[in-house]
Enzyme design. Sequence first.
Site, short mmCIF file in Angstrom:
data_model
loop_
_atom_site.label_atom_id
_atom_site.label_comp_id
_atom_site.label_asym_id
_atom_site.label_seq_id
_atom_site.Cartn_x
_atom_site.Cartn_y
_atom_site.Cartn_z
N TYR A 292 0.84 -1.20 0.00
CA TYR A 292 0.00 0.00 0.00
C TYR A 292 0.87 1.25 0.00
O TYR A 292 1.81 1.35 0.78
CB TYR A 292 -0.91 0.05 1.24
CG TYR A 292 -1.45 -1.27 1.68
CD1 TYR A 292 -2.11 -2.11 0.78
CD2 TYR A 292 -1.29 -1.71 2.99
CE1 TYR A 292 -2.60 -3.34 1.19
CE2 TYR A 292 -1.78 -2.94 3.40
CZ TYR A 292 -2.43 -3.75 2.51
OH TYR A 292 -2.90 -4.97 2.90
N PHE A 293 0.54 2.17 -0.86
CA PHE A 293 1.16 3.48 -0.86
C PHE A 293 0.18 4.42 -0.15
O PHE A 293 -0.70 5.00 -0.78
CB PHE A 293 1.44 3.95 -2.29
CG PHE A 293 2.47 3.14 -3.03
CD1 PHE A 293 3.74 3.64 -3.23
CD2 PHE A 293 2.17 1.88 -3.53
CE1 PHE A 293 4.71 2.90 -3.91
CE2 PHE A 293 3.11 1.14 -4.21
CZ PHE A 293 4.38 1.65 -4.40
N ASP A 294 0.33 4.52 1.16
CA ASP A 294 -0.69 5.20 1.95
C ASP A 294 -0.80 6.69 1.63
O ASP A 294 -1.85 7.29 1.86
CB ASP A 294 -0.39 5.02 3.44
CG ASP A 294 -0.70 3.61 3.91
OD1 ASP A 294 -1.55 2.95 3.31
OD2 ASP A 294 -0.07 3.15 4.88
N TYR B 178 -3.65 0.62 10.67
CA TYR B 178 -2.50 1.28 11.29
C TYR B 178 -2.79 2.74 11.62
O TYR B 178 -3.55 3.41 10.90
CB TYR B 178 -1.27 1.22 10.38
CG TYR B 178 -0.34 0.06 10.71
CD1 TYR B 178 0.50 0.13 11.82
CD2 TYR B 178 -0.30 -1.08 9.92
CE1 TYR B 178 1.36 -0.92 12.13
CE2 TYR B 178 0.56 -2.14 10.23
CZ TYR B 178 1.38 -2.05 11.34
OH TYR B 178 2.22 -3.08 11.66
N ASP B 179 -2.14 3.22 12.67
CA ASP B 179 -2.17 4.63 13.05
C ASP B 179 -0.73 5.14 13.01
O ASP B 179 0.17 4.51 13.58
CB ASP B 179 -2.74 4.81 14.47
CG ASP B 179 -4.16 4.28 14.58
OD1 ASP B 179 -5.08 5.09 14.59
OD2 ASP B 179 -4.32 3.03 14.68
N TYR B 180 -0.54 6.28 12.37
CA TYR B 180 0.79 6.85 12.23
C TYR B 180 0.82 8.26 12.81
O TYR B 180 -0.02 9.10 12.47
CB TYR B 180 1.21 6.93 10.76
CG TYR B 180 1.33 5.60 10.06
CD1 TYR B 180 2.48 4.82 10.21
CD2 TYR B 180 0.31 5.12 9.24
CE1 TYR B 180 2.61 3.60 9.56
CE2 TYR B 180 0.43 3.90 8.59
CZ TYR B 180 1.58 3.15 8.75
OH TYR B 180 1.70 1.95 8.11
N HIS C 27 6.40 -7.44 7.12
CA HIS C 27 6.18 -6.31 6.22
C HIS C 27 7.14 -5.19 6.58
O HIS C 27 7.84 -5.24 7.58
CB HIS C 27 4.73 -5.82 6.30
CG HIS C 27 4.30 -5.41 7.67
ND1 HIS C 27 3.92 -6.32 8.64
CD2 HIS C 27 4.18 -4.19 8.25
CE1 HIS C 27 3.60 -5.69 9.75
NE2 HIS C 27 3.76 -4.39 9.55
N ASP D 245 13.38 19.94 0.90
CA ASP D 245 13.79 20.98 -0.04
C ASP D 245 14.71 21.93 0.75
O ASP D 245 14.25 22.77 1.52
CB ASP D 245 12.55 21.70 -0.57
CG ASP D 245 12.86 22.70 -1.65
OD1 ASP D 245 14.04 23.06 -1.82
OD2 ASP D 245 11.90 23.14 -2.33
N GLU E 172 22.94 13.95 -10.26
CA GLU E 172 21.82 13.13 -9.78
C GLU E 172 22.10 11.64 -9.91
O GLU E 172 21.59 10.84 -9.12
CB GLU E 172 20.56 13.51 -10.54
CG GLU E 172 20.06 14.91 -10.20
CD GLU E 172 18.88 15.35 -11.04
OE1 GLU E 172 18.05 16.11 -10.52
OE2 GLU E 172 18.79 14.94 -12.22
N ASP F 175 20.31 24.54 -6.35
CA ASP F 175 19.14 24.45 -5.48
C ASP F 175 18.74 22.98 -5.41
O ASP F 175 18.24 22.44 -6.39
CB ASP F 175 18.03 25.32 -6.06
CG ASP F 175 16.86 25.50 -5.10
OD1 ASP F 175 16.85 24.86 -4.04
OD2 ASP F 175 15.94 26.28 -5.44
#
Length: 665
Positions: free
Chosen positions: A313-315, A399-401, A448, A457, A497, A598
């Site tokens: 899962y990508f929450d 889940y709770d984050y 998992h 940034d 990069e 930057d």
Amino acid sequence: MSLLETPATGTSPSVSHPLDRLTAAEVDATRELLAPTLTPTTRFAYLGLLEPPKPAVLAFTPGDAVERTVRVLLLDTATGTGRDVRVSLSDGRIVSDREVDGAVEGHLPILEEEFGAIEPILNADDRWVSTLASRGLTPADVVTVPLSAGHYDDIPATDPGAARILRVFAFAQPDPSALPWAHPVDGIVAYVDLSAAKVLQVLDHQRFEVPQQSGNWDEAPHAQAERTDLKPISITQPEGPSFSVEGDVISWQGWKVRVGFDAREGLTLHQLSVADSTGPDPSVQRDVVYRASIAEMVVPYADPSPVRFWQNYFDTGEYLFGRFVNSLALGCDCLGEIHYFDAVLADETGHPKTVQNAICLHEEDHGVLWKHTDMFNGMNETRRSRRLVISFFTTIGNYDYGFYWYLYLDGTIELEAKATGVVFTAAYPEGGLEFSTEIAPGLAAPFHQHLFSARLDMAVDGTANAVEEVDAVRVPRGEGNPYGNAFARKATRLTSEAVAQREANGAVGRVWHVLSTERTNALGQPTGYALHPEHQPLLLADDTSVVHDRATFGTKHLWVTRYDSEERYPAGDFVNQNPGGAGLPQFVAGDRDLDGQDVVLWHTFGLTHFPRPEDWPVMPVDHAGFTLKPVGFFDRNPALGVPKGSSSASSCSAPAAAGDGCCGA
């Protein structure tokens, strides 16, 4: 992309800064501007402030006109078609409106409404009903858990890339108060086409006994007698907190930071700067970080069985974890003198909804800051540390984050992620399972990971920065090191990069320095901040796996990119059912120069979770995070001015003897 020139129906509500959080009036104004393009089946999958590019924000001065642009993702639930729309509230028009190609780019995030639509679709399907019946269950006996489908070739749809798909597990719920996670109906999974509102397949792979033991924490066998010997701890600040808040801007002990909140990323921090107590003018604010957020997270599971191999899962990108922010309660989530910020979000019809007490701001004591007892000059000094805490909690399914940003008196910045809640469960048969832990009789919790991507940034004394990788290295015994005791520091400049895709290495204490290429300290050293990772495992899935392609950000602890205002999300803009390769792999493809530029740091951190019986029925908090520490940023210890007893209810006024617990003579 088609440009639509829609006349303004009103003006943007007044704001004072380009990064001010969206107001309820602005959400309403956005919906009204879009109204001519909406149908009864259009839903707002996302609505958020499209922040102006960094140069425009840095050039802003109070009194300038404020440009307000909102990004909206619109889903037609009848067709599954997604639109990516940008609306100018300043000009009162739709700036751009384009259709998202789900098969190529990925789909819009999953709606809460879509989760709610699953059970009626399943309950009307004979295959689902008969599969439950073979286990002695009816649809009324179970709750369904719809989950993101990923991008796999096992989906039996005519065009699986174009269709919006969810996969669904079942959990038995003997009565409304029972915790369903304790009773997985394992071995079956359904594939549902949301747009067509039909079940594509019910996979009945294996028959398991449904675990019967209660999962309610306050029922047998888990219930424990309430402790009566915990004495109260009183957190008091009789003169009030040391921070001040003006709008979205927090000031505390030389720090200034602007708070934001986004339905996708949750809490965001902007324009972190700190006053230099060691410089010639302590009132001057120096930039450290322009913007900080948790830009993505993925939870990949290790069970390769036919009903679970796809489970990841990508929450952030698939579910938008910011929209599930909790309303925090004094005395439970935060202690002390609290300042709360509400979060204004848009519901799926485009109307504003306010979550009260979404962000908690408070101070807390943090032990010893610095201390020394000297044998020569009689110095006996101790100063206590404290930190400013900016936090929020979100609940994603089981889940709770919690995400806690800490600012310290010595210039340190820290992020701590707290994972708690209920582990995802499966059945545990006799003979065991290779990729799970038995946490209760017949109940398993698969292995998992929780991998987060922090987008940092940077702006260390401005936007001209460079990044160096710094390792501790052994020096071979020989000339210059005749006794073999020497060790050194090795700094490697990450100039592009392609080079700046790095892994942590605890064996050499690896850190990464973000250095100003324009400013030096009093010793002639470049000013900088160091990113200290926790050296935890990266993505453990195979390099050829689908989740590797979709969560490539999780294969490196550090990526560094040249700033681009459009590069916001490490797994891409549209994560749901994305085929892979989006986000950071695309960002770094041009291998842009980084030296003196930057730069943006993308830091992967997290947990590899082999569940324990102690994690059931409710998991104690587990922790992950990282630290940013000044390195040559100040000319000396910036916390020398902290007064004696500054974080204590009492302080010493008489000379202190060594070890008497007082804070200095």
